[in-house]
Design a protein around this motif. Structure first.
Motif, PDB file in Angstrom:
ATOM      1  N   ALA A 163      15.353 -80.507 137.699  1.00 26.99           N
ATOM      2  CA  ALA A 163      14.650 -81.759 137.931  1.00 26.99           C
ATOM      3  C   ALA A 163      15.671 -82.866 138.156  1.00 26.99           C
ATOM      4  O   ALA A 163      16.575 -83.044 137.342  1.00 26.99           O
ATOM      5  CB  ALA A 163      13.767 -82.099 136.733  1.00 26.99           C
ATOM      6  N   TYR A 164      15.553 -83.561 139.271  1.00 20.42           N
ATOM      7  CA  TYR A 164      16.343 -84.765 139.559  1.00 20.42           C
ATOM      8  C   TYR A 164      17.807 -84.494 139.891  1.00 20.42           C
ATOM      9  O   TYR A 164      18.536 -85.439 140.193  1.00 20.42           O
ATOM     10  CB  TYR A 164      16.319 -85.769 138.391  1.00 20.42           C
ATOM     11  N   GLU A 165      18.277 -83.273 139.851  1.00 19.75           N
ATOM     12  CA  GLU A 165      19.699 -83.042 140.068  1.00 19.75           C
ATOM     13  C   GLU A 165      19.932 -81.672 140.696  1.00 19.75           C
ATOM     14  O   GLU A 165      19.048 -80.814 140.693  1.00 19.75           O
ATOM     15  CB  GLU A 165      20.491 -83.168 138.757  1.00 19.75           C
ATOM     16  N   TYR A 166      21.159 -81.476 141.222  1.00 18.87           N
ATOM     17  CA  TYR A 166      21.486 -80.260 141.947  1.00 18.87           C
ATOM     18  C   TYR A 166      22.885 -79.790 141.588  1.00 18.87           C
ATOM     19  O   TYR A 166      23.781 -80.598 141.325  1.00 18.87           O
ATOM     20  CB  TYR A 166      21.397 -80.489 143.467  1.00 18.87           C
ATOM     21  N   ASN A 167      23.048 -78.478 141.587  1.00 15.32           N
ATOM     22  CA  ASN A 167      24.366 -77.886 141.437  1.00 15.32           C
ATOM     23  C   ASN A 167      24.951 -77.685 142.834  1.00 15.32           C
ATOM     24  O   ASN A 167      24.326 -77.074 143.703  1.00 15.32           O
ATOM     25  CB  ASN A 167      24.277 -76.546 140.707  1.00 15.32           C
ATOM     26  N   VAL A 168      26.158 -78.213 143.041  1.00 11.23           N
ATOM     27  CA  VAL A 168      26.819 -78.135 144.339  1.00 11.23           C
ATOM     28  C   VAL A 168      28.135 -77.374 144.177  1.00 11.23           C
ATOM     29  O   VAL A 168      28.961 -77.725 143.329  1.00 11.23           O
ATOM     30  CB  VAL A 168      27.094 -79.543 144.907  1.00 11.23           C
ATOM     31  N   ASP A 169      28.321 -76.321 144.973  1.00  4.95           N
ATOM     32  CA  ASP A 169      29.566 -75.554 145.009  1.00  4.95           C
ATOM     33  C   ASP A 169      30.279 -75.830 146.325  1.00  4.95           C
ATOM     34  O   ASP A 169      29.638 -75.851 147.391  1.00  4.95           O
ATOM     35  CB  ASP A 169      29.289 -74.049 144.906  1.00  4.95           C
ATOM     36  N   VAL A 170      31.585 -76.032 146.256  1.00  2.00           N
ATOM     37  CA  VAL A 170      32.409 -76.206 147.455  1.00  2.00           C
ATOM     38  C   VAL A 170      33.581 -75.236 147.373  1.00  2.00           C
ATOM     39  O   VAL A 170      34.269 -75.156 146.354  1.00  2.00           O
ATOM     40  CB  VAL A 170      32.923 -77.647 147.592  1.00  2.00           C
ATOM     41  N   VAL A 171      33.819 -74.506 148.473  1.00  6.30           N
ATOM     42  CA  VAL A 171      34.934 -73.562 148.565  1.00  6.30           C
ATOM     43  C   VAL A 171      35.857 -74.017 149.689  1.00  6.30           C
ATOM     44  O   VAL A 171      35.400 -74.337 150.797  1.00  6.30           O
ATOM     45  CB  VAL A 171      34.440 -72.136 148.839  1.00  6.30           C
ATOM     46  N   ASN A 172      37.144 -74.035 149.416  1.00 15.39           N
ATOM     47  CA  ASN A 172      38.154 -74.406 150.412  1.00 15.39           C
ATOM     48  C   ASN A 172      38.748 -73.147 151.029  1.00 15.39           C
ATOM     49  O   ASN A 172      39.543 -72.443 150.393  1.00 15.39           O
ATOM     50  CB  ASN A 172      39.250 -75.249 149.760  1.00 15.39           C
ATOM     51  N   LEU A 173      38.377 -72.861 152.281  1.00 16.24           N
ATOM     52  CA  LEU A 173      38.949 -71.719 153.000  1.00 16.24           C
ATOM     53  C   LEU A 173      39.869 -72.175 154.130  1.00 16.24           C
ATOM     54  O   LEU A 173      40.076 -71.437 155.107  1.00 16.24           O
ATOM     55  CB  LEU A 173      37.833 -70.818 153.549  1.00 16.24           C
ATOM     56  N   SER A 174      40.409 -73.388 154.019  1.00 15.33           N
ATOM     57  CA  SER A 174      41.399 -73.862 154.972  1.00 15.33           C
ATOM     58  C   SER A 174      42.786 -73.646 154.390  1.00 15.33           C
ATOM     59  O   SER A 174      43.182 -74.327 153.431  1.00 15.33           O
ATOM     60  CB  SER A 174      41.186 -75.354 155.271  1.00 15.33           C
TER      61      SER A 174
END
Length: 453
Positions: free
Chosen positions: A351-362
Motif C-alpha cells: 500500500a502506497y509504496e513500491y520496491n524498486v530494484d536496479v541492476v548495473n550491467l554497464s
C-alpha cells in the motif's frame, strides 16, 4: 526500543513492560501479576506496523515479522496498531479495549487488506508445559505447537505434525483451520518435525514443510499466511517462537519461475536450461528483451547460451539454482566474456509504496547513483536515490507511489557528473514492484538505456 538479544528480564522505567525469553526456555517468572503479549504482521500489503499498549509503542514490524514476547501489567488495556498513511504519517489502523489477566498469553496477528485490516488474538495456555520443564525430578524437554490460518476466505485445511523420521500416515492431527481460525496448543517432546496440510476432510496432502528443528522449550505458533512466490497455493508457513525472527517454511513441492533477459547488444540468443529431471529451451531472445516466465521444478540447472545466428556457444553450462517458490530472472551481459547473473523478484504488493530494484550491467562504470525525481524536485533535491551501484550489482529501494523521472549519474573523483540515462516521467502505481537493468545502448541519447523488466 528493546534489544531482542537481551536474556532473562528487562524492566522498563514505566513499570509495565517486561521482555521474557532466553536460551533453551522462555518460561522465566517475571512478576506476581503479568500477562504476556506478542505481535506478528501478516497483512501482506501493509507498511511497517507496531503494537501500542496504553500509548506505549513497541518496535516497528514489517510484513512476515514479529516482536518478542513481553510481559505486561494485568487489567484494562487500550490496544492499538500503528501504521503509515499515503503521506508517511503515523496513523491508528486498529484499536480495541482489552482486559489482561494474570498468566494470559496473547499473540496478536494483523492480517487482511491494510486498508481495512483485521486482528486475530491467539490466546494460548503454556503453564502445564512450563511446569513439566521446570520439574527437577523428571528429565522433560517439552514444547507446544499451534497453527493459525490468515490466508483468505476460500482456504481451509487440516493440519498434521509428525517426527521428521515418520511419514504422513504416522502424523498427529493438530486440527482443522478455517480462515481466521487457529488450533489449540499441542504439547510434544522437543525434536525434529514435519507439518502437513491437507484439503479439509481429506488425506490429499497439498503442503509439506521441510524438517523443522523444534528443540526449544517454548510455544511455536505457526502462522499460515499469503505469499507471492511461484507455488500454486501462494501460501507460506511461518514459525513464531517467543524471542527470535520468524522462520519461513515453504512447501517442499513448490515450483520456481524463471525468465531470461538478453542484455547483449546486437546478439539474439538461444538458451538451454537443463537438469537431470527436466529441460527448457528458449529460442531467439533478441537484444534487450526478456522472455516469458517458465515454471520449473526446484533443482540445480546448467545454462548454455548460444548465438542464435551463428550457433556459437557463448556461455557454457553455467550453474543456476532455483529453489521452491523462487521467482528469478537470469540476466545475460557482456564483460570480458559473456556472463550471467540471477536476480530474485519481490512480488509482494504494498500500500502506497513500491520496491524498486536496479541492476548495473554497464561494464564502463562503477559507483553509479540513480535519482528518482518527482515533479517538484531536481537531482540535487531528490529524496529517493540508490547510491554506489557497481558493475554487475543489484541494489534496492522502497519508495512511495508517485510520478518519477529516473536519472542515472556517474560522478568522477574530481566531482564531475556524467548523465548516462534520463527517463520520461514514470507513474509508479498499480499492484506490481519494479525491476530495472542498465545496459550500454549505442542507439540511445546518452549511450545507455534503463530497461524495465
Amino acid at each position: 526500543m528493546f534489544n531482542k538479544n537481551v536474556c532473562g528480564l528487562m524492566m522498563v522505567c514505566m513499570g509495565s513492560l517486561v521482555l521474557v525469553g532466553c536460551d533453551s526456555s522462555d518460561s522465566e517468572e517475571t512478576s506476581d501479576s503479568s500477562a504476556y503479549v506478542q505481535y506478528y504482521n501478516a497483512s501482506a500489503n501493509s507498511t511497517a506496523t507496531s503494537l501500542v499498549l496504553d500509548d506505549y509503542e513497541y518496535s516497528d514490524i514489517e510484513f512476515g515479522d514479529s516482536m518478542p514476547r513481553y510481559g505486561y501489567d494485568t487489567g484494562s488495556v487500550e490496544m492499538e496498531i500503528y501504521g503509515q498513511d499515503e503521506n508517511e504519517d503515523t496513523v491508528t489502523i486498529y484499536s480495541e479495549d482489552m482486559n489482561f489477566s494474570n498468566e494470559d498469553n496473547h499473540l496478536f496477528v494483523l492480517y487482511g487488506d491494510y486498508n481495512s485490516p483485521e486482528l486475530l488474538d491467539i490466546f494460548y495456555e503454556r503453564s502445564d508445559m512450563d511446569d513439566m520443564n521446570d520439574d527437577d525430578d523428571e528429565d522433560y524437554s517439552k514444547m507446544q505447537v499451534l497453527i493459525a490460518n490468515v490466508t483468505s476466505e476460500d482456504m481451509a485445511y487440516d493440519a498434521y505434525i509428525s517426527l521428521d523420521s515418520d511419514e504422513y500416515q504416522d502424523a498427529t492431527m493438530l486440527g482443522s483451520i478455517d480462515y481466521r481460525g487457529y488450533t489449540t496448543e499441542l504439547m510434544l517432546d522437543t525434536d525434529e518435525y514435519v507439518i502437513y496440510l491437507t484439503e479439509q476432510g481429506t488425506d490429499d496432502v497439498v503442503y509439506t514443510t521441510e524438517s523443522m528443528s523444534l528443540t526449544t522449550e517454548t510455544v511455536y505458533k505457526f502462522i499460515l499466511r499469503n505469499s507471492f512466490g511461484s507455488g500454486d497455493l501462494k501460501i507460506t508457513l511461518d514459525s513464531v517462537d517467543s524471542t527470535s525472527t520468524p522462520v519461513s517454511y515453504t512447501n517442499i513441492d513448490s515450483t520456481a519461475d524463471f525468465r531470461i533477459f538478453n542484455g547483449l547488444e546486437d546478439i539474439s540468443v538461444d538458451v538451454d536450461v537443463e537438469s537431470k529431471l527436466e529441460s527448457h529451451y528458449l529460442h531467439d531472445i533478441t537484444s534487450f528483451t526478456v522472455s516469458d516466465f517458465q515454471q520449473t521444478g526446484f533443482n540445480d540447472y546448467g545454462v548454455t547460451v548460444t548465438n542464435a545466428d551463428s550457433s556459437e556457444i557463448i556461455l557454457d553450462n553455467v550453474l543456476v539454482t532455483f529453489n521452491q517458490d523462487d521467482i528469478r530472472t537470469l540476466l545475460l551481459y557482456q564483460d570480458e566474456t559473456v556472463k550471467g547473473m540471477v536476480i530474485e523478484h519481490d512480488m509482494r504488493p504494498r500500500a502506497y509504496e513500491y520496491n524498486v530494484d536496479v541492476v548495473n550491467l554497464s561494464q564502463d562504470y562503477d559507483d553509479l547513483t540513480v535519482y528518482f525525481v518527482n515533479s517538484s524536485e531536481t537531482i540535487e533535491s531528490a529524496e529517493y536515490t540508490i547510491e554506489d551501484i557497481d558493475f554487475a550489482e543489484q541494489e534496492s529501494l522502497v519508495m512511495p507511489q508517485d510520478d518519477y523521472e529516473i536519472n542515472v549519474v556517474y560522478e568522477s573523483d574530481n566531482g564531475t557528473q556524467t548523465l548516462l540515462y534520463q527517463s520520461e516521467l514514470i507513474s509508479f502505481d498499480g499492484d506490481t514492484n519494479y525491476s530495472f537493468v542498465l545496459t550500454k545502448d549505442s542507439s540511445s541519447q546518452f549511450g545507455y538505456t534503463l530497461h524495465q523488466l
